[in-house]
Design a protein around this motif. Structure first.
Motif, PDB file in Angstrom:
ATOM      1  N   GLY A 123      42.807  49.264  39.281  1.00  0.00           N
ATOM      2  CA  GLY A 123      41.945  50.355  39.736  1.00  0.00           C
ATOM      3  C   GLY A 123      40.484  49.991  39.925  1.00  0.00           C
ATOM      4  O   GLY A 123      39.707  50.807  40.404  1.00  0.00           O
ATOM      5  N   PHE A 124      40.104  48.747  39.560  1.00  0.00           N
ATOM      6  CA  PHE A 124      38.705  48.374  39.779  1.00  0.00           C
ATOM      7  C   PHE A 124      38.420  48.155  41.271  1.00  0.00           C
ATOM      8  O   PHE A 124      37.290  48.272  41.720  1.00  0.00           O
ATOM      9  CB  PHE A 124      38.355  47.104  38.996  1.00  0.00           C
ATOM     10  CG  PHE A 124      38.356  47.298  37.499  1.00  0.00           C
ATOM     11  CD1 PHE A 124      37.362  48.024  36.883  1.00  0.00           C
ATOM     12  CD2 PHE A 124      39.367  46.770  36.709  1.00  0.00           C
ATOM     13  CE1 PHE A 124      37.352  48.219  35.508  1.00  0.00           C
ATOM     14  CE2 PHE A 124      39.374  46.957  35.339  1.00  0.00           C
ATOM     15  CZ  PHE A 124      38.368  47.683  34.738  1.00  0.00           C
ATOM     16  N   GLU A 125      39.477  47.805  42.012  1.00  0.00           N
ATOM     17  CA  GLU A 125      39.405  47.591  43.465  1.00  0.00           C
ATOM     18  C   GLU A 125      38.594  46.373  43.885  1.00  0.00           C
ATOM     19  O   GLU A 125      38.986  45.635  44.775  1.00  0.00           O
ATOM     20  CB  GLU A 125      38.828  48.820  44.200  1.00  0.00           C
ATOM     21  CG  GLU A 125      39.711  50.030  44.140  1.00  0.00           C
ATOM     22  CD  GLU A 125      39.190  51.136  45.052  1.00  0.00           C
ATOM     23  OE1 GLU A 125      38.493  50.842  46.042  1.00  0.00           O
ATOM     24  OE2 GLU A 125      39.485  52.308  44.752  1.00  0.00           O
ATOM     25  N   ARG A 126      37.422  46.210  43.291  1.00  0.00           N
ATOM     26  CA  ARG A 126      36.578  45.067  43.633  1.00  0.00           C
ATOM     27  C   ARG A 126      36.091  44.440  42.336  1.00  0.00           C
ATOM     28  O   ARG A 126      35.433  45.110  41.545  1.00  0.00           O
ATOM     29  CB  ARG A 126      35.356  45.528  44.444  1.00  0.00           C
ATOM     30  CG  ARG A 126      35.711  46.127  45.776  1.00  0.00           C
ATOM     31  CD  ARG A 126      34.482  46.584  46.541  1.00  0.00           C
ATOM     32  NE  ARG A 126      34.812  46.657  47.952  1.00  0.00           N
ATOM     33  CZ  ARG A 126      33.919  46.637  48.934  1.00  0.00           C
ATOM     34  NH1 ARG A 126      32.626  46.553  48.672  1.00  0.00           N
ATOM     35  NH2 ARG A 126      34.312  46.700  50.188  1.00  0.00           N
ATOM     36  N   VAL A 127      36.402  43.179  42.134  1.00  0.00           N
ATOM     37  CA  VAL A 127      36.017  42.516  40.886  1.00  0.00           C
ATOM     38  C   VAL A 127      35.448  41.131  41.180  1.00  0.00           C
ATOM     39  O   VAL A 127      35.748  40.530  42.202  1.00  0.00           O
ATOM     40  CB  VAL A 127      37.216  42.362  39.915  1.00  0.00           C
ATOM     41  CG1 VAL A 127      37.723  43.713  39.452  1.00  0.00           C
ATOM     42  CG2 VAL A 127      38.337  41.545  40.544  1.00  0.00           C
ATOM     43  N   PHE A 128      34.606  40.680  40.265  1.00  0.00           N
ATOM     44  CA  PHE A 128      34.190  39.278  40.333  1.00  0.00           C
ATOM     45  C   PHE A 128      34.146  38.690  38.941  1.00  0.00           C
ATOM     46  O   PHE A 128      34.073  39.411  37.949  1.00  0.00           O
ATOM     47  CB  PHE A 128      32.845  39.113  41.051  1.00  0.00           C
ATOM     48  CG  PHE A 128      31.641  39.611  40.293  1.00  0.00           C
ATOM     49  CD1 PHE A 128      30.990  38.788  39.371  1.00  0.00           C
ATOM     50  CD2 PHE A 128      31.139  40.885  40.497  1.00  0.00           C
ATOM     51  CE1 PHE A 128      29.869  39.237  38.666  1.00  0.00           C
ATOM     52  CE2 PHE A 128      30.019  41.340  39.806  1.00  0.00           C
ATOM     53  CZ  PHE A 128      29.380  40.518  38.889  1.00  0.00           C
ATOM     54  N   GLU A 129      34.230  37.381  38.900  1.00  0.00           N
ATOM     55  CA  GLU A 129      34.124  36.673  37.619  1.00  0.00           C
ATOM     56  C   GLU A 129      33.384  35.363  37.847  1.00  0.00           C
ATOM     57  O   GLU A 129      33.629  34.672  38.840  1.00  0.00           O
ATOM     58  CB  GLU A 129      35.518  36.398  37.030  1.00  0.00           C
ATOM     59  CG  GLU A 129      35.465  35.641  35.697  1.00  0.00           C
ATOM     60  CD  GLU A 129      36.749  35.730  34.873  1.00  0.00           C
ATOM     61  OE1 GLU A 129      37.782  36.174  35.402  1.00  0.00           O
ATOM     62  OE2 GLU A 129      36.696  35.330  33.688  1.00  0.00           O
ATOM     63  N   GLN A 167      43.623  39.491  40.658  1.00  0.00           N
ATOM     64  CA  GLN A 167      44.520  40.344  41.439  1.00  0.00           C
ATOM     65  C   GLN A 167      44.993  41.540  40.620  1.00  0.00           C
ATOM     66  O   GLN A 167      45.008  42.672  41.100  1.00  0.00           O
ATOM     67  CB  GLN A 167      45.731  39.539  41.920  1.00  0.00           C
ATOM     68  CG  GLN A 167      45.405  38.529  42.997  1.00  0.00           C
ATOM     69  CD  GLN A 167      46.672  37.876  43.544  1.00  0.00           C
ATOM     70  OE1 GLN A 167      47.038  36.792  43.124  1.00  0.00           O
ATOM     71  NE2 GLN A 167      47.341  38.542  44.471  1.00  0.00           N
ATOM     72  N   MET A 168      45.365  41.270  39.363  1.00  0.00           N
ATOM     73  CA  MET A 168      45.783  42.363  38.489  1.00  0.00           C
ATOM     74  C   MET A 168      44.696  43.431  38.370  1.00  0.00           C
ATOM     75  O   MET A 168      44.984  44.625  38.334  1.00  0.00           O
ATOM     76  CB  MET A 168      46.119  41.817  37.100  1.00  0.00           C
ATOM     77  CG  MET A 168      47.459  41.105  37.030  1.00  0.00           C
ATOM     78  SD  MET A 168      47.526  40.075  35.543  1.00  0.00           S
ATOM     79  CE  MET A 168      49.003  40.658  34.773  1.00  0.00           C
ATOM     80  N   MET A 194      38.793  41.622  46.456  1.00  0.00           N
ATOM     81  CA  MET A 194      38.539  42.999  46.878  1.00  0.00           C
ATOM     82  C   MET A 194      39.773  43.655  47.486  1.00  0.00           C
ATOM     83  O   MET A 194      40.546  43.012  48.197  1.00  0.00           O
ATOM     84  CB  MET A 194      37.351  43.066  47.843  1.00  0.00           C
ATOM     85  CG  MET A 194      37.452  42.200  49.069  1.00  0.00           C
ATOM     86  SD  MET A 194      35.860  42.034  49.963  1.00  0.00           S
ATOM     87  CE  MET A 194      35.897  43.509  50.990  1.00  0.00           C
ATOM     88  N   GLY A 195      39.942  44.912  47.179  1.00  0.00           N
ATOM     89  CA  GLY A 195      41.112  45.651  47.626  1.00  0.00           C
ATOM     90  C   GLY A 195      40.831  46.490  48.856  1.00  0.00           C
ATOM     91  O   GLY A 195      39.696  46.629  49.306  1.00  0.00           O
TER      92      GLY A 195
END
Lengths: 429, 429
Positions: free
Chosen positions: B195-201, B189-190, B227-228
């Motif tokens: 500013g990444f808006e969309r992240v995965f791990e 969420q952070m 995703m934002g």
């Protein structure tokens, strides 16, 4: 209406679009106001008519949505701008800005940067570090997959330590004591023997080291590979050379935009990376730089000097040091002779970024080497038993993701290449 | 001489080749001996003349190198075989074989299989599980990268817990007490806000749950995305549907060979995955199966029944249950009304494989929800402060890698889809 990303606006000239993002800058003139809107793909200048849109409530870094027309324009950012028809505040920035992030350079010290990570990461120079780190990781996986490697996920909660048992974080595992893995070493070797032959893992590793330097993290991402049916350690170095070429090439292709933002300067591997023996490196250090008193390993100053030598005398940003002394290498390292091993480090711009080598695959030799290292072989039975079951000759290496990222981009501190670093004192955010 | 992989021998008919691998089977006749050699790409029949080559020292699962001629042949494995000219033992199998791995089925119980993991993984049915798991992970990353997501690596050593603080493993972090992360929830969420808006791990997560069932691991691989700039949770489900289609398609393209070995049966997502409200699911369970007394969540039996319903009545192996009750969902879950939330589970063949939903992005609402959940907001300040800085609407989900693998391949126990599982009692190998 569908949101358009800022880097696609050039395909929507004179059209009505919806864009969303953060308010990067506000500049109010008498009758119009300029807002720079920022999304994950870039920034765009937006023009508001002060009579039509109330900007009194607008704050930097609030999240907004804009509907407007894409218009020709000459401004610093693009050859277009957006004439705003409608502006909606989606989520307000509350309170005061703890750091200023909308200047060309983020002029704060490291602790402030890390304490305000969500804000500092919005700065495009900081953000770009992780876009490039992404390409490095993707390149690592892509190259090795192409070479027939299988990706593995191995446990980070372990009962015994790969590197001898010091500097490990202790975990309470129900009624047992366990540790956080210092490396996937044992498991990746096991997976060679399990028939995968070639494996890689990208995952966290843990080092409970007490020192707090600009080169150490207590939790970092290790990019490991291990390959079977090799002749000797030269094949591991060959594979790494090609891997690095592939990654550098991928950054050059996919990451130019980000590289420019961080003023990154990619090395070129024109010929082979020089390979010199560790003992020879000691001689060079003494003759060229009067650097003495090293015992079995280089210290940070020696690493810098040997890299300087590689750059100035051998024309390469990288250098392999080979045949490290047996007394300093872990028990699984294949001996070369009585004193030396078939192991190597790769140094890059002043720092070790890889340790690797051939491993022992013969059960009796492994047991003898555990005794030679004065370790208790009973502690390693779970590991050593595997070597009775037909283990091919093999070797591998590990590359520290944050280290290679920071050195590629010329960052002063390895923490800058970690989204949320963990060090001696930092457990938050 | 360069080693040729077994799956490439068909291109070397009548040529002299070198192959390496493990002795899978030995069948000695009067004047000749058949050896089945196995490498990571397959198996081949090799023929030895007993007068020329001494096979008395050869043992199953030893590692050998063979030089011979590729010859036409009709045998079960291929339409060629290798006439052996030279055979070298590279590394011997020592002692007795603890399990028989050279039969069509590995007929051992789960504990024996896991205790002898390096051997059991050599069985092609076991090995294939992880080749397919590889494709799942690759598909996850490939699809999301294409959709503009950035891969992140976030700390697994954390100071506070995302899901409320129970069932966490404690770590001694120098002079502090820390925990192993139950999920990357807070950090992903952070990173939306960063500013990444969309992240995965894709990374390990840890649950110190006391129970020891066939569906739980205490350390497992979680595939997370977030995703934002979403409208609502429907977009998250849409993204997951397309993601699953992409992964299934990739397995079908790249993994057919492995799927066949494990008798895997891929589901097809023809139309959209059905989405029904959790409250509606409770009604169905009561009316159709007389299943009552569920409080805010399904139990394992109810999960099986609702999947049966989805399969038989709705024609789908998957089903989304939506609008889970507020009282049972974590504090960061976006409320839908006083009782329900914008969250969902995805169930597949009898088990939950995903939990997801929209999250709260408004600071005041988040604080109120923490109070509603009767949690101490001071404990979450590091997390909640981020929501003051302009957080876009967002949501995401997590897919358990071992669970989806085991359900895709019809494995009885989730441990079979983990190379080296960690459960209530298992810390070794």
């Amino acid at each position: 209406m569908k949101r358009i990303m800022i880097n696609e606006l050039k395909n929507n000239m004179n059209e009505k679009v919806m864009i969303k993002g953060w308010i990067h800058r506000i500049r109010k003139l008498k009758s119009i106001t300029f807002i720079i809107l920022r999304d994950r793909t870039g920034m765009v200048q937006c023009v508001l008519n002060n009579k039509e849109i109330d900007i009194s409530l607008m704050k930097l870094e609030s999240v907004i949505s804009i509907i407007g027309i894409v218009n020709n324009s000459n401004n610093k950012l693009n050859n277009f701008e957006v004439l705003v028809e409608k502006l909606e505040i989606i989520n307000d920035f509350i309170g005061e800005m703890p750091i200023e992030i909308n200047k060309d350079e983020l002029e704060v010290n490291l602790d402030t940067m890390l304490n305000n990570r969500v804000l500092s990461l919005r700065h495009e120079k900081i953000n770009s570090i992780f876009k490039i780190q992404n390409i490095i990781v993707q390149g690592f996986r892509e190259f090795l997959t192409k070479e027939g490697f299988t990706e593995i996920f191995t446990p980070k909660i372990v009962a015994e330590g790969a590197e001898g048992g010091t500097d490990m974080f202790e975990v309470k595992y129900f009624e047992n004591k366990a540790y956080l893995a210092q490396s996937p070493q044992f498991y990746k070797q096991m997976m060679i023997g399990a028939g995968f032959e070639r494996v890689f893992e990208v995952g966290h590793v843990y080092r409970a080291e007490q020192h707090n330097t600009n080169r150490h993290l207590n939790e970092y991402v290790s990019m490991d590979f291990e390959m079977g049916f090799i002749e000797n350690e030269e094949e591991i170095m060959d594979m790494e050379e090609n891997l690095l070429r592939f990654i550098l090439n991928k950054i050059d292709n996919d990451g130019k935009m980000y590289l420019k933002k961080v003023n990154g300067n990619l090395p070129v591997i024109e010929n082979n990376i020089p390979r010199i023996k560790f003992s020879k490196a000691l001689e060079i250090l003494e003759i060229e730089y009067n650097k003495k008193d090293l015992d079995g390993d280089l210290d940070p100053e020696a690493e810098k000097l040997i890299c300087k030598y590689a750059k100035e005398k051998l024309g390469c940003d990288f250098i392999f040091l080979t045949h490290y002394p047996r007394k300093k290498r872990p028990m699984y390292t294949m001996p070369y002779n009585e004193e030396e091993t078939r192991s190597f480090d790769l140094l890059f711009r002043g720092i070790e970024i890889t340790t690797g080598g051939q491993r022992i695959h013969n059960y009796e030799m492994l047991i003898k080497n555990i005794e030679y290292k004065e370790l208790n072989k009973e502690n390693y039975e779970n590991y050593t038993s595997v070597f009775k079951y037909g283990m091919p000759p093999h070797g591998g290496l590990a590359i520290g993701l944050e280290r290679i990222t920071s050195k590629l981009l010329g960052l002063d501190n390895v923490r800058e290449a970690s989204l949320i670093p963990r060090d001696r004192t930092r457990l938050l955010p």
